[in-house]
Write a protein that holds these residues in place. Structure first.
Motif, PDB file in Angstrom:
ATOM      1  N   PHE A 142      -0.344   7.889  10.051  1.00  0.00           N
ATOM      2  CA  PHE A 142       0.406   7.570   8.821  1.00  0.00           C
ATOM      3  C   PHE A 142       1.913   7.476   9.082  1.00  0.00           C
ATOM      4  O   PHE A 142       2.703   7.487   8.150  1.00  0.00           O
ATOM      5  N   GLU A 170       5.501   5.778   9.981  1.00  0.00           N
ATOM      6  CA  GLU A 170       6.066   4.527   9.473  1.00  0.00           C
ATOM      7  C   GLU A 170       5.682   3.313  10.316  1.00  0.00           C
ATOM      8  O   GLU A 170       5.349   2.259   9.783  1.00  0.00           O
ATOM      9  N   GLN A 175       3.086   2.853  12.054  1.00  0.00           N
ATOM     10  CA  GLN A 175       1.693   2.483  11.823  1.00  0.00           C
ATOM     11  C   GLN A 175       1.563   1.715  10.500  1.00  0.00           C
ATOM     12  O   GLN A 175       0.850   0.731  10.408  1.00  0.00           O
ATOM     13  N   LEU A 176       2.280   2.215   9.477  1.00  0.00           N
ATOM     14  CA  LEU A 176       2.192   1.568   8.162  1.00  0.00           C
ATOM     15  C   LEU A 176       2.601   0.098   8.255  1.00  0.00           C
ATOM     16  O   LEU A 176       2.010  -0.770   7.625  1.00  0.00           O
ATOM     17  N   TYR A 225      -0.378  -1.748   9.260  1.00  0.00           N
ATOM     18  CA  TYR A 225      -1.389  -1.880   8.195  1.00  0.00           C
ATOM     19  C   TYR A 225      -0.962  -2.906   7.147  1.00  0.00           C
ATOM     20  O   TYR A 225      -1.791  -3.486   6.451  1.00  0.00           O
ATOM     21  N   ALA A 226       0.364  -3.089   7.029  1.00  0.00           N
ATOM     22  CA  ALA A 226       0.880  -3.962   5.970  1.00  0.00           C
ATOM     23  C   ALA A 226       0.322  -5.378   6.069  1.00  0.00           C
ATOM     24  O   ALA A 226       0.082  -6.033   5.055  1.00  0.00           O
ATOM     25  N   THR A 273      -7.825  -1.172   7.425  1.00  0.00           N
ATOM     26  CA  THR A 273      -6.764  -0.447   8.137  1.00  0.00           C
ATOM     27  C   THR A 273      -7.334   0.779   8.860  1.00  0.00           C
ATOM     28  O   THR A 273      -6.761   1.250   9.830  1.00  0.00           O
ATOM     29  N   GLY A 300      -8.283   7.180  -0.261  1.00  0.00           N
ATOM     30  CA  GLY A 300      -7.391   6.027  -0.264  1.00  0.00           C
ATOM     31  C   GLY A 300      -7.884   4.833  -1.062  1.00  0.00           C
ATOM     32  O   GLY A 300      -7.207   3.807  -1.099  1.00  0.00           O
ATOM     33  N   TRP A 331       5.969  -6.442   3.387  1.00  0.00           N
ATOM     34  CA  TRP A 331       6.267  -5.014   3.571  1.00  0.00           C
ATOM     35  C   TRP A 331       7.761  -4.725   3.683  1.00  0.00           C
ATOM     36  O   TRP A 331       8.268  -3.763   3.126  1.00  0.00           O
ATOM     37  N   GLY A 372      -1.144  10.107   2.369  1.00  0.00           N
ATOM     38  CA  GLY A 372      -1.125   8.648   2.217  1.00  0.00           C
ATOM     39  C   GLY A 372      -0.187   8.183   1.115  1.00  0.00           C
ATOM     40  O   GLY A 372      -0.338   7.075   0.615  1.00  0.00           O
ATOM     41  N   TYR A 384       1.771   5.077   2.131  1.00  0.00           N
ATOM     42  CA  TYR A 384       0.768   4.015   2.278  1.00  0.00           C
ATOM     43  C   TYR A 384       0.368   3.510   0.885  1.00  0.00           C
ATOM     44  O   TYR A 384       0.384   2.309   0.591  1.00  0.00           O
ATOM     45  N   GLU A 442       1.325  -0.029  -0.824  1.00  0.00           N
ATOM     46  CA  GLU A 442       0.250  -0.974  -1.162  1.00  0.00           C
ATOM     47  C   GLU A 442       0.353  -1.410  -2.632  1.00  0.00           C
ATOM     48  O   GLU A 442       0.271  -2.598  -2.951  1.00  0.00           O
TER      49      GLU A 442
END
Ligand code: HEM
Length: 447
Positions: free
Chosen positions: A107, A109, A111-112, A115-116, A153, A257, A297, A394, A397, A401
């Motif tokens: 989790f 930054e 990584q986020l 995932y974006a 993700t 999530g 993002w 999360g 995240y 989202e």
């Protein structure tokens, strides 16, 4: 500064056998919002269990932050463990720091950022299927979006649809029955009744789906996912990765999530459809700050109004509306002695809807989260993501989202509610969602 003192009281008129589970079932938010009149800490009964509920922001904060004394357990987490085992959200304090350390890198930054791409793509696919005048039932559609995002993700961008469908089907059964299973004695949950059998089958389906994907993912994939980050963290610790532990982590993140995000999106679109000024302000921000037709993002930090809409939605309709803790040792709270093994109910509602904490608590007012106004709120006033070491992992995240989704919708669409919505919550569901809510989107600037 003098030490703060708190009052305590008992909620009157519980039902035989059910205690206060009945008003909680009938009108959960109205009942929970009424609790502060009985004290800062109130005693009531959920089925056979006597429980205590902190209704004062400071007491709620203390119980959340002292996770050694107020440990995960009690009726909610006992039921949640049937599904998520000893994962980070359900495990007791003694296992938590290690579990959290293993999951945390997934989790970060950086990584986020990865995932974006999945989030942006899924939002683009969903909105591309809309035409002007398109209507849809909000929760199932937004749940589908959130579940696809969290699945992709978690594992990889290549998870096949059959897996997502199995997960969706099992969560449908498990979460719809969650609170019923909480309030009835355990012996009843073990009887060979059709509902109990469906529950067991749903859990088996969920485990099967997750194990299948873990096996496939170990073979190698793009690596930009939660599972890969988790495997790397295990390796760095020199731990042998046990499949059941991985499965618990994955089920936890899937469960935590998906419905939370779906519920936040559903309620925010509903609230915006009912508040023209707020929808206009959201659209103005999207028009001014987005470079293209959909949000990306890197634009999320430039969308503070969208963020305030999300925070205000979670204040009014916190998706995680009721959890439990259990005291690991004898302790004092609001002058009451709580014996070891006492259940404490954690709910943001009595605080979020309290006029002594928030002015006009039932009004949707995103600007109450402007920094200068938010600074005047008491500590512990917002508990939508929990607090302390067990605070939502999360949050960035989920908020990111929801920001992408809301800003992308606002940029091109006007949202309205179709008659006649039934926004009472689905009874006994684990996450707070409306019974019936259809939305219609119209392309902006079209009659
Ligand atoms: C916007 C939506 C969300 C809301 C309102 C929300 C709310 C919460 C709350 C209230 C807790 C604390 C529960 C407790 O103290 O008993 C929590 C924990 C947690 N959440 Fe979220 N959540 C959201 C999104 C997410 C997302 C998107 C993920 C993962 C992808 C996630 C993963 C988790 C996990 C793993 C925990 C357990 C943390 C721990 O015990 O260390 N949540 N969430």
């Amino acid at each position: 500064m003098p030490e703060q003192t708190f009052t305590s009281g008992v909620v009157p008129s519980g039902w035989p056998l059910l205690g206060h589970a009945w008003p909680l079932f009938k009108a959960p938010f109205a009942f929970l919002a009424s609790l502060p009149q009985h004290g800062d800490l109130v005693e009531m009964r959920l089925g056979p269990t006597r429980v205590y509920v902190p209704t004062h922001p400071e007491l709620l904060r203390q119980t959340l932050v002292d996770d050694r004394t107020f440990d995960k357990g009690g009726t909610y987490y006992d039921r949640a463990r049937e599904m998520a085992g000893n994962g980070v959200a359900t495990c007791p304090h003694q296992d938590h720091r290690r579990q959290r350390r293993l999951l945390q890198p997934a989790f970060h930054e950086a990584q986020l950022d990865k995932y974006a791409t999945v989030m942006e793509q899924q939002i683009a696919d969903l909105t591309a299927s809309w035409g002007t005048g398109h209507s849809f039932e909000a929760y199932p559609v937004l749940y589908g979006l959130a579940l696809r995002i969290v699945t992709h993700t978690l594992f990889s961008t290549h998870v096949d649809d059959a897996v997502t469908e199995d997960i969706r089907e099992s969560f449908d059964v498990v979460f719809s029955n969650f609170f019923r299973r909480m309030f009835v004695p355990q012996a009843v949950n073990r009887l060979p009744l059709p509902g109990n059998r469906r529950h067991r089958e749903a859990l088996a389906l969920l485990r099967g789906a997750v194990e299948r994907v873990i096996t496939e993912s170990r073979g190698g994939d793009d690596g930009n996912n939660v599972l890969a980050a988790l495997l790397a963290a295990h390796k760095a610790e020199g731990a042998t990765v046990v499949d059941s532990e991985l499965r618990d982590h994955i089920v936890t993140v899937l469960a935590a999530g998906s419905e939370t995000v779906a519920s936040t999106l559903t309620w925010s679109l509903y609230l915006l459809s009912q508040n023209r000024e707020a929808q206009d302000a959201l659209q103005r921000e999207a028009d001014a700050r987005l470079a293209g037709p959909l949000a990306v993002w890197s634009e999320v930090p430039a969308l503070p109004y969208t963020h305030r809409v999300i925070t205000e939605t979670i204040r009014l309709y916190p998706p995680g509306w009721l959890f439990t803790r259990v005291t690991s040792t004898g302790t004092e709270l609001a002058g009451r002695h709580l014996k070891p093994g006492t259940t404490v109910v954690i709910t943001p509602v009595p605080v979020h809807r309290n006029p002594a904490v928030f002015s006009r608590p039932d009004a949707f007012d995103p600007d109450r989260w402007l920094p200068e106004r938010a600074a005047t709120l008491p500590r512990g006033a917002f508990a939508g993501f929990g607090a302390g070491a067990r605070k939502c992992i999360g949050d960035a995240y989920g908020v990111g989202e929801c920001t992408l989704a809301l800003a992308s919708v606002a940029r091109r669409w006007q949202v309205e509610t179709l008659p006649v919505p039934d926004v009472r919550p689905v009874p006994l569901a684990a996450f707070y969602r409306p019974r019936r809510l259809f939305l219609r989107v119209k392309r902006r600037n079209e009659p």
